[in-house]
Scaffold this active site. Structure first.
Site, PDB file in Angstrom:
ATOM      1  N   GLY A  45       9.265 -47.328 -32.062  1.00  0.00           N
ATOM      2  CA  GLY A  45       9.485 -45.924 -31.772  1.00  0.00           C
ATOM      3  C   GLY A  45       9.433 -45.694 -30.273  1.00  0.00           C
ATOM      4  O   GLY A  45       8.982 -46.574 -29.510  1.00  0.00           O
ATOM      5  N   GLN A  50       7.980 -40.649 -22.620  1.00  0.00           N
ATOM      6  CA  GLN A  50       7.622 -42.016 -22.209  1.00  0.00           C
ATOM      7  C   GLN A  50       8.625 -42.585 -21.198  1.00  0.00           C
ATOM      8  O   GLN A  50       8.328 -43.555 -20.511  1.00  0.00           O
ATOM      9  CB  GLN A  50       7.535 -42.949 -23.430  1.00  0.00           C
ATOM     10  CG  GLN A  50       6.361 -42.624 -24.347  1.00  0.00           C
ATOM     11  CD  GLN A  50       6.278 -43.567 -25.528  1.00  0.00           C
ATOM     12  OE1 GLN A  50       6.972 -43.395 -26.516  1.00  0.00           O
ATOM     13  NE2 GLN A  50       5.462 -44.589 -25.413  1.00  0.00           N
ATOM     14  N   CYS A  92       0.974 -48.759 -28.429  1.00  0.00           N
ATOM     15  CA  CYS A  92       1.811 -47.776 -27.716  1.00  0.00           C
ATOM     16  C   CYS A  92       2.454 -48.483 -26.536  1.00  0.00           C
ATOM     17  O   CYS A  92       1.774 -49.197 -25.790  1.00  0.00           O
ATOM     18  CB  CYS A  92       0.940 -46.610 -27.235  1.00  0.00           C
ATOM     19  SG  CYS A  92       1.891 -45.331 -26.381  1.00  0.00           S
ATOM     20  N   LEU A  93       3.756 -48.258 -26.370  1.00  0.00           N
ATOM     21  CA  LEU A  93       4.456 -48.922 -25.266  1.00  0.00           C
ATOM     22  C   LEU A  93       3.991 -48.392 -23.911  1.00  0.00           C
ATOM     23  O   LEU A  93       4.193 -49.050 -22.895  1.00  0.00           O
ATOM     24  CB  LEU A  93       5.975 -48.744 -25.430  1.00  0.00           C
ATOM     25  CG  LEU A  93       6.559 -49.415 -26.694  1.00  0.00           C
ATOM     26  CD1 LEU A  93       8.038 -49.079 -26.845  1.00  0.00           C
ATOM     27  CD2 LEU A  93       6.352 -50.923 -26.678  1.00  0.00           C
ATOM     28  N   HIS A 134       2.972 -40.510 -34.622  1.00  0.00           N
ATOM     29  CA  HIS A 134       2.632 -41.013 -33.282  1.00  0.00           C
ATOM     30  C   HIS A 134       3.646 -40.475 -32.262  1.00  0.00           C
ATOM     31  O   HIS A 134       3.268 -40.029 -31.162  1.00  0.00           O
ATOM     32  CB  HIS A 134       2.650 -42.547 -33.331  1.00  0.00           C
ATOM     33  CG  HIS A 134       2.417 -43.252 -32.036  1.00  0.00           C
ATOM     34  ND1 HIS A 134       1.327 -44.063 -31.810  1.00  0.00           N
ATOM     35  CD2 HIS A 134       3.150 -43.318 -30.890  1.00  0.00           C
ATOM     36  CE1 HIS A 134       1.396 -44.566 -30.587  1.00  0.00           C
ATOM     37  NE2 HIS A 134       2.505 -44.132 -30.014  1.00  0.00           N
ATOM     38  N   GLU A 135       4.941 -40.492 -32.622  1.00  0.00           N
ATOM     39  CA  GLU A 135       5.986 -40.056 -31.678  1.00  0.00           C
ATOM     40  C   GLU A 135       5.941 -38.543 -31.461  1.00  0.00           C
ATOM     41  O   GLU A 135       6.114 -38.072 -30.337  1.00  0.00           O
ATOM     42  CB  GLU A 135       7.376 -40.492 -32.163  1.00  0.00           C
ATOM     43  CG  GLU A 135       7.555 -42.002 -32.349  1.00  0.00           C
ATOM     44  CD  GLU A 135       7.124 -42.833 -31.161  1.00  0.00           C
ATOM     45  OE1 GLU A 135       7.168 -42.336 -30.027  1.00  0.00           O
ATOM     46  OE2 GLU A 135       6.710 -43.988 -31.362  1.00  0.00           O
ATOM     47  N   HIS A 138       3.411 -37.634 -29.026  1.00  0.00           N
ATOM     48  CA  HIS A 138       3.844 -37.804 -27.625  1.00  0.00           C
ATOM     49  C   HIS A 138       4.497 -36.519 -27.106  1.00  0.00           C
ATOM     50  O   HIS A 138       4.317 -36.147 -25.947  1.00  0.00           O
ATOM     51  CB  HIS A 138       4.868 -38.947 -27.509  1.00  0.00           C
ATOM     52  CG  HIS A 138       4.266 -40.309 -27.324  1.00  0.00           C
ATOM     53  ND1 HIS A 138       3.460 -40.621 -26.247  1.00  0.00           N
ATOM     54  CD2 HIS A 138       4.386 -41.458 -28.046  1.00  0.00           C
ATOM     55  CE1 HIS A 138       3.094 -41.897 -26.327  1.00  0.00           C
ATOM     56  NE2 HIS A 138       3.632 -42.434 -27.417  1.00  0.00           N
TER      57      HIS A 138
HETATM   58  O1  K1U Z   1       5.562 -44.713 -29.111  1.00  0.00           O
HETATM   59  C1  K1U Z   1       5.365 -45.867 -28.765  1.00  0.00           C
HETATM   60  O2  K1U Z   1       4.663 -46.110 -27.808  1.00  0.00           O
HETATM   61  C2  K1U Z   1       5.980 -46.988 -29.543  1.00  0.00           C
HETATM   62  C3  K1U Z   1       4.992 -47.631 -30.506  1.00  0.00           C
HETATM   63  C4  K1U Z   1       5.121 -46.937 -31.846  1.00  0.00           C
HETATM   64  C5  K1U Z   1       4.036 -47.165 -32.843  1.00  0.00           C
HETATM   65  C6  K1U Z   1       3.480 -48.395 -33.088  1.00  0.00           C
HETATM   66  C7  K1U Z   1       2.492 -48.561 -34.030  1.00  0.00           C
HETATM   67  C8  K1U Z   1       2.064 -47.505 -34.755  1.00  0.00           C
HETATM   68  C9  K1U Z   1       2.592 -46.267 -34.498  1.00  0.00           C
HETATM   69  C10 K1U Z   1       3.593 -46.103 -33.562  1.00  0.00           C
HETATM   70  C11 K1U Z   1       5.349 -49.109 -30.616  1.00  0.00           C
HETATM   71  O3  K1U Z   1       6.396 -49.449 -31.035  1.00  0.00           O
HETATM   72  S1  K1U Z   1       4.147 -50.256 -30.110  1.00  0.00           S
HETATM   73  C12 K1U Z   1       4.900 -51.840 -30.479  1.00  0.00           C
HETATM   74  C13 K1U Z   1       4.931 -52.164 -31.916  1.00  0.00           C
HETATM   75  O4  K1U Z   1       4.294 -51.519 -32.717  1.00  0.00           O
HETATM   76  C14 K1U Z   1       5.754 -53.288 -32.395  1.00  0.00           C
HETATM   77  C15 K1U Z   1       6.360 -54.152 -31.527  1.00  0.00           C
HETATM   78  C16 K1U Z   1       7.129 -55.198 -32.014  1.00  0.00           C
HETATM   79  C17 K1U Z   1       7.289 -55.380 -33.349  1.00  0.00           C
HETATM   80  C18 K1U Z   1       6.671 -54.528 -34.225  1.00  0.00           C
HETATM   81  C19 K1U Z   1       5.901 -53.484 -33.754  1.00  0.00           C
HETATM   82 ZN    ZN Z   2       3.201 -44.372 -28.008  1.00  0.00          ZN
END
Ligand code: K1U
Ligand code: ZN
Length: 174
Positions: A45, A50, A92-93, A134-135, A138
């Site tokens: 996401g 972001q 979270c990225l 989560h999004e 944000h």
């Molecule tokens: O919003 C963001 O920062 C993105 C975030 C979204 C998210 C992850 C986990 C739970 C809720 C929301 C991410 O994508 S973090 C990276 C991640 O979860 C992932 C990366 C590679 C493969 C699978 C998952």
């Molecule tokens: Zn996030």
């Protein structure tokens, strides 16, 4: 185009975003860039703040195996939340390499406008439900660490401040 992802702490990650009035070429290009940036990261996401754009736009694709299912949601709104909660170890990225269990409603009904300007509604469950909440957080200036206790949140924030100092010193642009 891949855009730079802001790292916490950054004031833009704490501010509520503005609604989108209409789907323009600029909004379509932003959604396309955000999906490219999300897949490149990689993540499941991404929300517009972001990448430093204070508009109510999120993208998601929570498919692990199988054909991709990219989604772009404009002005997403939670219309209903289940009473039962699910716990998921969120990342979270904007807070790289930090994970914590967060409890949220296990299903939510969300309304949004799509890139054709059509109003949509869907019930999300499982990882999609966790991700969409989560999004949307944000867009309201809320991070998953805001659900943690003050000590854990402060520890993660200090790690991110250190990471940003190191990146600035090494001249790294990611
Ligand atoms: O919003 C963001 O920062 C993105 C975030 C979204 C998210 C992850 C986990 C739970 C809720 C929301 C991410 O994508 S973090 C990276 C991640 O979860 C992932 C990366 C590679 C493969 C699978 C998952
Ligand atoms: Zn996030």
């Amino acid at each position: 185009m891949i855009r730079d992802i802001l790292i916490h702490p950054d004031p833009r990650l704490k501010k509520p975003c503005e609604p989108i009035a209409a789907v323009t070429a600029e909004i379509s290009a932003l959604a396309s860039d955000m999906l490219e940036t999300m897949y490149d990261a990689p993540g499941i996401g991404l929300a517009a703040p972001q990448v430093g754009v204070m508009k109510r736009l999120i993208v998601m694709d929570c498919i692990k195996d199988g054909p991709p299912e990219p989604m772009a949601l404009l002005n997403p709104l939670v219309l209903w939340s289940s009473e039962d909660l699910a716990s998921y170890e969120e990342g979270c990225l904007s807070i790289p390499d930090q994970y914590a269990e967060v409890k949220r409603p296990s299903s939510v009904k969300v309304g949004w406008m799509d890139l054709n300007g059509t109003q949509q509604e869907r019930i999300f469950s499982g990882l999609w439900a966790t991700c969409v909440q989560h999004e949307i957080d944000h867009l309201d200036g809320k991070l998953f660490i805001d659900y943690l206790g003050p000590l854990k949140r402060q520890m993660i924030t200090r790690k991110m401040e250190k990471l940003k100092r190191e990146r600035a010193r090494s001249g790294s642009d990611y």
